[in-house]
Write a protein that holds these residues in place. Structure first.
Motif, PDB file in Angstrom:
ATOM      1  N   ASN A 349      -2.654  62.788  14.709  1.00 26.31           N
ATOM      2  CA  ASN A 349      -1.366  62.961  15.387  1.00 26.31           C
ATOM      3  C   ASN A 349      -0.555  64.084  14.753  1.00 26.31           C
ATOM      4  OD1 ASN A 349       1.732  62.200  15.421  1.00 26.31           O
ATOM      5  ND2 ASN A 349       0.830  61.302  17.261  1.00 26.31           N
ATOM      6  N   MET A 350      -0.398  64.052  13.439  1.00 25.12           N
ATOM      7  CA  MET A 350       0.384  65.089  12.779  1.00 25.12           C
ATOM      8  C   MET A 350      -0.313  66.450  12.866  1.00 25.12           C
ATOM      9  SD  MET A 350       1.887  63.032   9.453  1.00 25.12           S
ATOM     10  CE  MET A 350       0.282  62.464   8.894  1.00 25.12           C
ATOM     11  N   GLY A 351      -1.657  66.449  12.942  1.00 18.16           N
ATOM     12  CA  GLY A 351      -2.387  67.703  13.042  1.00 18.16           C
ATOM     13  C   GLY A 351      -2.145  68.426  14.342  1.00 18.16           C
ATOM     14  N   TYR A 352      -2.134  67.702  15.470  1.00 19.07           N
ATOM     15  CA  TYR A 352      -1.894  68.423  16.723  1.00 19.07           C
ATOM     16  C   TYR A 352      -0.419  68.724  16.929  1.00 19.07           C
ATOM     17  CZ  TYR A 352      -0.835  63.998  19.294  1.00 19.07           C
ATOM     18  OH  TYR A 352      -0.295  62.808  19.745  1.00 19.07           O
ATOM     19  N   VAL A 353       0.483  68.017  16.269  1.00 21.09           N
ATOM     20  CA  VAL A 353       1.902  68.370  16.372  1.00 21.09           C
ATOM     21  C   VAL A 353       2.183  69.695  15.673  1.00 21.09           C
ATOM     22  CG1 VAL A 353       4.227  67.698  15.637  1.00 21.09           C
ATOM     23  CG2 VAL A 353       2.717  66.013  16.688  1.00 21.09           C
ATOM     24  N   VAL A 354       1.561  69.917  14.518  1.00 20.99           N
ATOM     25  CA  VAL A 354       1.784  71.171  13.789  1.00 20.99           C
ATOM     26  C   VAL A 354       0.856  72.284  14.256  1.00 20.99           C
ATOM     27  CG1 VAL A 354       2.594  69.917  11.765  1.00 20.99           C
ATOM     28  CG2 VAL A 354       0.183  70.545  11.930  1.00 20.99           C
ATOM     29  N   GLY A 355      -0.003  72.029  15.239  1.00 20.89           N
ATOM     30  CA  GLY A 355      -0.827  73.069  15.817  1.00 20.89           C
ATOM     31  C   GLY A 355      -2.166  73.280  15.155  1.00 20.89           C
ATOM     32  N   LEU A 356      -2.641  72.358  14.328  1.00 18.14           N
ATOM     33  CA  LEU A 356      -3.926  72.511  13.657  1.00 18.14           C
ATOM     34  C   LEU A 356      -5.067  71.851  14.403  1.00 18.14           C
ATOM     35  CD1 LEU A 356      -2.874  71.917   9.925  1.00 18.14           C
ATOM     36  CD2 LEU A 356      -3.231  74.095  11.109  1.00 18.14           C
ATOM     37  N   LEU A 357      -4.775  70.932  15.325  1.00 17.52           N
ATOM     38  CA  LEU A 357      -5.790  70.201  16.065  1.00 17.52           C
ATOM     39  C   LEU A 357      -5.417  70.179  17.543  1.00 17.52           C
ATOM     40  CD1 LEU A 357      -6.328  67.122  13.680  1.00 17.52           C
ATOM     41  CD2 LEU A 357      -7.822  69.095  13.931  1.00 17.52           C
ATOM     42  N   PRO A 358      -6.408  70.017  18.422  1.00 17.23           N
ATOM     43  CA  PRO A 358      -6.078  69.875  19.846  1.00 17.23           C
ATOM     44  C   PRO A 358      -5.383  68.559  20.129  1.00 17.23           C
ATOM     45  CG  PRO A 358      -8.419  69.540  19.490  1.00 17.23           C
ATOM     46  CD  PRO A 358      -7.861  70.024  18.180  1.00 17.23           C
ATOM     47  N   VAL A 359      -4.584  68.532  21.165  1.00 15.75           N
ATOM     48  CA  VAL A 359      -3.829  67.334  21.526  1.00 15.75           C
ATOM     49  C   VAL A 359      -4.791  66.273  22.052  1.00 15.75           C
ATOM     50  CG1 VAL A 359      -1.979  66.406  22.968  1.00 15.75           C
ATOM     51  CG2 VAL A 359      -1.808  68.731  22.065  1.00 15.75           C
ATOM     52  N   THR A 360      -4.809  65.124  21.397  1.00 14.71           N
ATOM     53  CA  THR A 360      -5.686  64.017  21.801  1.00 14.71           C
ATOM     54  C   THR A 360      -4.920  62.810  22.314  1.00 14.71           C
ATOM     55  OG1 THR A 360      -5.724  63.299  19.482  1.00 14.71           O
ATOM     56  CG2 THR A 360      -7.543  64.688  20.234  1.00 14.71           C
ATOM     57  N   GLY A 361      -3.615  62.776  22.149  1.00 18.64           N
ATOM     58  CA  GLY A 361      -2.824  61.683  22.679  1.00 18.64           C
ATOM     59  C   GLY A 361      -2.800  60.432  21.822  1.00 18.64           C
ATOM     60  N   VAL A 362      -3.310  60.485  20.581  1.00 18.76           N
ATOM     61  CA  VAL A 362      -3.232  59.305  19.713  1.00 18.76           C
ATOM     62  C   VAL A 362      -1.820  59.196  19.152  1.00 18.76           C
ATOM     63  CG1 VAL A 362      -5.671  59.397  19.123  1.00 18.76           C
ATOM     64  CG2 VAL A 362      -4.028  60.626  17.709  1.00 18.76           C
ATOM     65  N   GLN A 363      -1.396  57.979  18.893  1.00 19.80           N
ATOM     66  CA  GLN A 363      -0.036  57.743  18.426  1.00 19.80           C
ATOM     67  C   GLN A 363       0.027  57.733  16.908  1.00 19.80           C
ATOM     68  OE1 GLN A 363       0.980  54.064  20.431  1.00 19.80           O
ATOM     69  NE2 GLN A 363       1.852  55.149  22.165  1.00 19.80           N
ATOM     70  N   LEU A 364       1.234  57.933  16.394  1.00 20.14           N
ATOM     71  CA  LEU A 364       1.475  57.892  14.962  1.00 20.14           C
ATOM     72  C   LEU A 364       1.691  56.431  14.567  1.00 20.14           C
ATOM     73  CD1 LEU A 364       1.722  59.820  12.559  1.00 20.14           C
ATOM     74  CD2 LEU A 364       4.184  59.884  12.945  1.00 20.14           C
ATOM     75  N   PRO A 365       0.797  55.847  13.762  1.00 17.35           N
ATOM     76  CA  PRO A 365       0.890  54.407  13.466  1.00 17.35           C
ATOM     77  C   PRO A 365       2.219  54.030  12.827  1.00 17.35           C
ATOM     78  CG  PRO A 365      -1.227  55.297  12.765  1.00 17.35           C
ATOM     79  CD  PRO A 365      -0.385  56.464  13.141  1.00 17.35           C
ATOM     80  N   LEU A 366       2.789  52.923  13.309  1.00 23.06           N
ATOM     81  CA  LEU A 366       4.034  52.320  12.822  1.00 23.06           C
ATOM     82  C   LEU A 366       5.278  53.126  13.169  1.00 23.06           C
ATOM     83  CD1 LEU A 366       2.961  51.120   9.248  1.00 23.06           C
ATOM     84  CD2 LEU A 366       3.368  49.691  11.251  1.00 23.06           C
ATOM     85  N   ILE A 367       5.143  54.303  13.783  1.00 19.91           N
ATOM     86  CA  ILE A 367       6.305  55.139  14.066  1.00 19.91           C
ATOM     87  C   ILE A 367       6.451  55.407  15.551  1.00 19.91           C
ATOM     88  CG2 ILE A 367       7.293  57.440  13.696  1.00 19.91           C
ATOM     89  CD1 ILE A 367       6.291  57.412  10.894  1.00 19.91           C
TER      90      ILE A 367
END
Length: 476
Positions: A349-367
């Motif tokens: 999740n944090m990887g695709y937000v900062v542009g390092l990974l493609p968007v996969t739609g997984v959620q940030l656990p507990l947040i």
């Protein structure tokens, strides 16, 4: 007259070498050796992430709720209700016996596969995917539950076969069942869920002791499968190309990624202040769920992101610490698999937000906002706490410490599970896997001694140098 012989000079004593003791560069604090440290770290890090998530969901969803003619506080209150349900599930997991988990995980795995088939038939379709059951009150996503059940079932299978584990028994039936689940997930379709389930499998095989030479082939096969699935559909291929260069289509596929980067850049080091985000004003899609880390970076700045990452690091350290200190093989494998999945999903999740990974739609656990994910993650926190409280030191502390009546009710003393592979058997006991009892002398047989010709006296057992050596080595 005799001549006195001079005495020989005393032999020169060799110079003593002065040995220097090197002090460790980093000395861990003493409180890490406390028997309850693992459970305190899990509950502390999980609780802080939960509080941050509730605050950020209230902040990120208020504007979108007002635009949908809802009270601004409605999404935050719904998340608060799910958090309360998740806390009940967490305390239930803390009280759950490990034997009960292992007894029911096989049937739960069958039920999970059935639910993945059923959601394709009667599930509700949102954003082009049939991933949820509409329960009128909440949308239930069976793939999230299937990940946890797969981790526990796989740990049970590997722990049961651990005495005679081979590479074939390590891979079968874990990989075939994983293939069935991935096939059902891609029919929904759910690429992010397939990758997350792959993290569970990687954790299981790693904890099971898969030889290093097999990892190259498995990683190559996994990367090839993900690349094929990502390019087999046009919308997934466009998502990959937008990840590589989101500014090539700033109003289309790259819009969400660009707005997320703008949110992080606007926050800077200190952030613009809690509640002062501009991107949540209908500029950043899915701001309260998939891209909530971008809102954290905008409102709380780099420091806020660093706190979140550090808390996930504490969870990762504690999960592996529990696996290292436990004496139960099931707990070891399950702790590694759950930790790899939980931290891996947060990294995605944090990887695709900062542009390092493609968007996969997984959620940030507990947040991230989401009922099924929050309740399930809190249940996982309870499981890790349950595993931490089954450490030998924690069990001994719980038996001897003075605790209040409420603590004894909510946190009963767990039964210490011992891996029998590391227990030294007394002399005369049957071999492992044998159903025979201790070897006994036939009735009427005379004891061996010097009065019987041709036989030697049985050797007397040697006394142990340290009477407590057997006790210390009985459990590793």
């Amino acid at each position: 007259m005799t001549r006195a012989v001079p005495a020989a000079p005393p032999a020169a004593t060799p110079p003593t070498r002065r040995t220097t003791v090197r002090r460790p560069v980093f000395r861990a604090p003493a409180w890490l050796d406390d028997p309850m440290t693992s459970s305190h770290l899990v509950l502390g890090a999980g609780g802080m992430l939960l509080v941050i998530g509730l605050v950020m969901v209230f902040s990120a969803s208020a504007v979108s709720a007002a635009m949908d003619n809802e009270p601004a506080w409605a999404p935050g209150v719904r998340q608060l209700v799910f958090a309360a349900i998740g806390l009940v599930a967490m305390f239930a997991a803390i009280r759950l016996p490990i034997s009960t988990i292992r007894r029911w995980c096989g049937r739960a795995m069958l039920a999970s596969v059935f639910s993945l088939v059923l959601v394709l038939l009667i599930g509700v379709e949102l954003n082009g995917a049939k991933q949820w059951f509409d329960l009128k009150v909440v949308l239930l996503q069976p793939s999230e539950i299937a990940k946890l059940v797969f981790a526990l079932w796989g740990a049970h299978v590997l722990a049961t076969r651990d005495r005679y584990l081979t590479t074939k028994s390590l891979l079968v039936p874990v990989l075939p069942v994983y293939g069935v689940c991935v096939a059902l997930l891609m029919l929904e379709p759910d690429l992010g869920g397939s990758v997350s389930l792959g993290l569970v499998v990687a954790g299981l095989l790693w904890a099971g002791g898969l030889p290093l030479r097999y990892w190259v082939g498995l990683i190559a096969a996994g990367v090839g499968a993900v690349a094929y699935l990502a390019t087999s559909a046009s919308y997934r291929a466009e998502r990959i190309t937008s990840f590589l260069n989101p500014f090539a289509d700033p109003t289309g596929d790259g819009y969400q990624a660009i707005k997320g980067l703008y949110a992080l850049a606007t926050g800077g080091f200190w952030g613009v202040g809690l509640g002062n985000s501009r991107m949540k004003w209908d500029l950043l899609p899915e701001a309260e769920s998939d891209y909530i880390f971008a809102i954290i970076g905008e409102e709380l700045g780099f420091l806020g992101c660093l706190v979140v990452i550090s808390l996930y690091g504490v969870l990762a350290y504690t999960g592996f610490r529990i696996a290292r200190r436990s004496t139960d093989r099931f707990v070891q494998v399950a702790s590694v698999a759950i930790t790899v999945w939980l931290i891996g999903q947060a990294t995605m999740n944090m990887g695709y937000v900062v542009g390092l990974l493609p968007v996969t739609g997984v959620q940030l656990p507990l947040i991230s906002a989401g009922g099924t994910s929050l309740v399930l993650t809190l249940f996982i926190v309870g499981l890790l706490t349950r595993f931490a409280r089954s450490e030998p030191g924690a069990v001994e502390w719980a038996r001897t410490a003075e605790r209040s009546r409420l603590a004894r009710l909510l946190l009963p003393v767990p039964a210490q599970a011992v891996d029998t592979r590391h227990v030294r058997r007394p002399a005369g006991s049957p071999a492992r896997g044998s159903s025979r009892g201790p070897v006994r002398e036939p009735v009427g047989a005379r004891p061996a001694g010097p009065d019987r010709p041709g036989q030697r006296r049985a050797p007397r057992p040697r006394p142990a140098a340290d009477p407590g050596a057997l006790d210390r080595e009985s459990v590793v």
